[in-house]
Design a protein around this motif. Structure first.
Motif, mmCIF file in Angstrom:
data_model
loop_
_atom_site.group_PDB
_atom_site.id
_atom_site.type_symbol
_atom_site.label_atom_id
_atom_site.label_comp_id
_atom_site.label_asym_id
_atom_site.label_seq_id
_atom_site.Cartn_x
_atom_site.Cartn_y
_atom_site.Cartn_z
ATOM 1 N N HIS A 25 103.379 -22.216 -35.453
ATOM 2 C CA HIS A 25 103.309 -23.664 -35.237
ATOM 3 C C HIS A 25 102.661 -24.384 -36.405
ATOM 4 N N SER A 26 102.841 -23.849 -37.573
ATOM 5 C CA SER A 26 102.389 -24.498 -38.798
ATOM 6 C C SER A 26 103.344 -24.047 -39.885
ATOM 7 N N SER A 27 102.877 -23.908 -41.064
ATOM 8 C CA SER A 27 103.770 -23.596 -42.177
ATOM 9 C C SER A 27 103.932 -22.102 -42.438
ATOM 10 N N TRP A 28 103.609 -21.251 -41.491
ATOM 11 C CA TRP A 28 103.755 -19.816 -41.711
ATOM 12 C C TRP A 28 104.270 -19.128 -40.454
ATOM 13 N N THR A 29 104.627 -17.854 -40.609
ATOM 14 C CA THR A 29 105.225 -17.075 -39.528
ATOM 15 C C THR A 29 104.396 -15.815 -39.300
ATOM 16 N N TYR A 30 104.169 -15.478 -38.041
ATOM 17 C CA TYR A 30 103.487 -14.224 -37.736
ATOM 18 C C TYR A 30 104.375 -13.061 -38.156
ATOM 19 N N PRO A 31 103.799 -11.996 -38.710
ATOM 20 C CA PRO A 31 104.598 -10.814 -39.020
ATOM 21 C C PRO A 31 105.227 -10.254 -37.739
ATOM 22 N N SER A 32 106.468 -9.823 -37.823
ATOM 23 C CA SER A 32 107.164 -9.336 -36.632
ATOM 24 C C SER A 32 106.472 -8.132 -36.011
ATOM 25 N N ALA A 33 105.773 -7.332 -36.797
ATOM 26 C CA ALA A 33 105.056 -6.183 -36.250
ATOM 27 C C ALA A 33 103.895 -6.611 -35.351
ATOM 28 N N CYS A 34 103.460 -7.842 -35.483
ATOM 29 C CA CYS A 34 102.341 -8.340 -34.677
ATOM 30 C C CYS A 34 102.791 -8.970 -33.369
ATOM 31 N N CYS A 35 103.907 -9.687 -33.418
ATOM 32 C CA CYS A 35 104.278 -10.485 -32.252
ATOM 33 C C CYS A 35 105.476 -9.943 -31.504
ATOM 34 N N HIS A 36 106.127 -8.958 -32.042
ATOM 35 C CA HIS A 36 107.300 -8.376 -31.399
ATOM 36 C C HIS A 36 108.367 -9.428 -31.129
ATOM 37 N N PRO A 87 94.756 -12.140 -43.352
ATOM 38 C CA PRO A 87 94.535 -13.561 -43.652
ATOM 39 C C PRO A 87 95.541 -14.440 -42.904
ATOM 40 N N SER A 88 95.058 -15.517 -42.299
ATOM 41 C CA SER A 88 95.970 -16.429 -41.596
ATOM 42 C C SER A 88 96.634 -17.348 -42.614
ATOM 43 N N GLY A 89 97.739 -17.918 -42.215
ATOM 44 C CA GLY A 89 98.478 -18.822 -43.085
ATOM 45 C C GLY A 89 97.973 -20.243 -43.014
ATOM 46 N N ASP A 90 96.897 -20.456 -42.267
ATOM 47 C CA ASP A 90 96.291 -21.780 -42.175
ATOM 48 C C ASP A 90 94.776 -21.592 -42.100
ATOM 49 N N CYS A 106 97.133 -7.811 -33.469
ATOM 50 C CA CYS A 106 96.813 -8.306 -34.807
ATOM 51 C C CYS A 106 95.809 -9.445 -34.686
ATOM 52 N N PHE A 107 94.946 -9.542 -35.675
ATOM 53 C CA PHE A 107 93.962 -10.620 -35.722
ATOM 54 C C PHE A 107 93.995 -11.246 -37.104
ATOM 55 N N PHE A 108 94.072 -12.569 -37.136
ATOM 56 C CA PHE A 108 94.168 -13.327 -38.376
ATOM 57 C C PHE A 108 92.947 -14.224 -38.529
ATOM 58 N N ALA A 109 92.397 -14.269 -39.731
ATOM 59 C CA ALA A 109 91.238 -15.117 -40.005
ATOM 60 C C ALA A 109 91.520 -15.969 -41.235
ATOM 61 N N PRO A 110 90.924 -17.162 -41.287
ATOM 62 C CA PRO A 110 91.077 -17.983 -42.494
ATOM 63 C C PRO A 110 90.525 -17.232 -43.705
ATOM 64 N N ALA A 111 91.115 -17.490 -44.860
ATOM 65 C CA ALA A 111 90.713 -16.789 -46.077
ATOM 66 C C ALA A 111 89.219 -16.944 -46.368
ATOM 67 N N ASP A 112 88.660 -18.089 -46.072
ATOM 68 C CA ASP A 112 87.233 -18.291 -46.367
ATOM 69 C C ASP A 112 86.321 -17.575 -45.369
ATOM 70 N N ALA A 113 86.878 -16.993 -44.326
ATOM 71 C CA ALA A 113 86.083 -16.266 -43.338
ATOM 72 C C ALA A 113 86.170 -14.758 -43.536
ATOM 73 N N ILE A 114 87.010 -14.320 -44.460
ATOM 74 C CA ILE A 114 87.193 -12.873 -44.691
ATOM 75 C C ILE A 114 86.225 -12.396 -45.757
#
Length: 114
Positions: A25-36, A87-90, A106-114
């Motif tokens: 729901h933004s400018s990126w897509t979850y990897p298919s291995a994460c969301c099936h 890293p998340s896409g947002d 899968c767990f995604f975090a903002p780049a500044d939180a990694i």
């Protein structure tokens, strides 16, 4: 903690360009291995930053109520070591719960939180 290059390589390996992946729901897509590829059951979704607590060895995620993630029906606790964070896409945290809300895929975090 694994370096950012290792995490990015992991994310790139997961994202195979398959038609099964779905939008975050933004400018990126979850990897298919994460969301099936199942946007109907809502395996992947943004979660409030207040549900995420960094520890020296990784993140503790506590989803307390249904509004925290579309699959949550009761309080759930997850632990994700830093070397498994993608890293998340947002600028938001996201989690994929599969096959049930009891299991984090899968767990995604903002780049500044990694």
């Amino acid at each position: 903690m694994v370096g950012l290059a290792g995490v990015i390589a992991t994310a790139a390996a997961l994202e195979d360009g398959s038609a099964l992946a779905h939008s975050a729901h933004s400018s990126w897509t979850y990897p298919s291995a994460c969301c099936h590829g199942d946007p109907v059951t809502g395996e992947c979704g943004k979660i409030p930053s207040t549900t995420v607590t960094p520890r020296p060895d990784g993140y503790v995620i506590i989803l307390r109520r249904p509004g925290d993630h579309q699959k949550v029906t009761h309080q759930d606790r997850y632990f994700v070591p830093y070397d498994a964070v993608i890293p998340s896409g947002d600028d938001n945290f996201h989690i994929c719960l599969h096959p049930t809300e009891e299991h984090e895929n899968c767990f995604f975090a903002p780049a500044d939180a990694i």
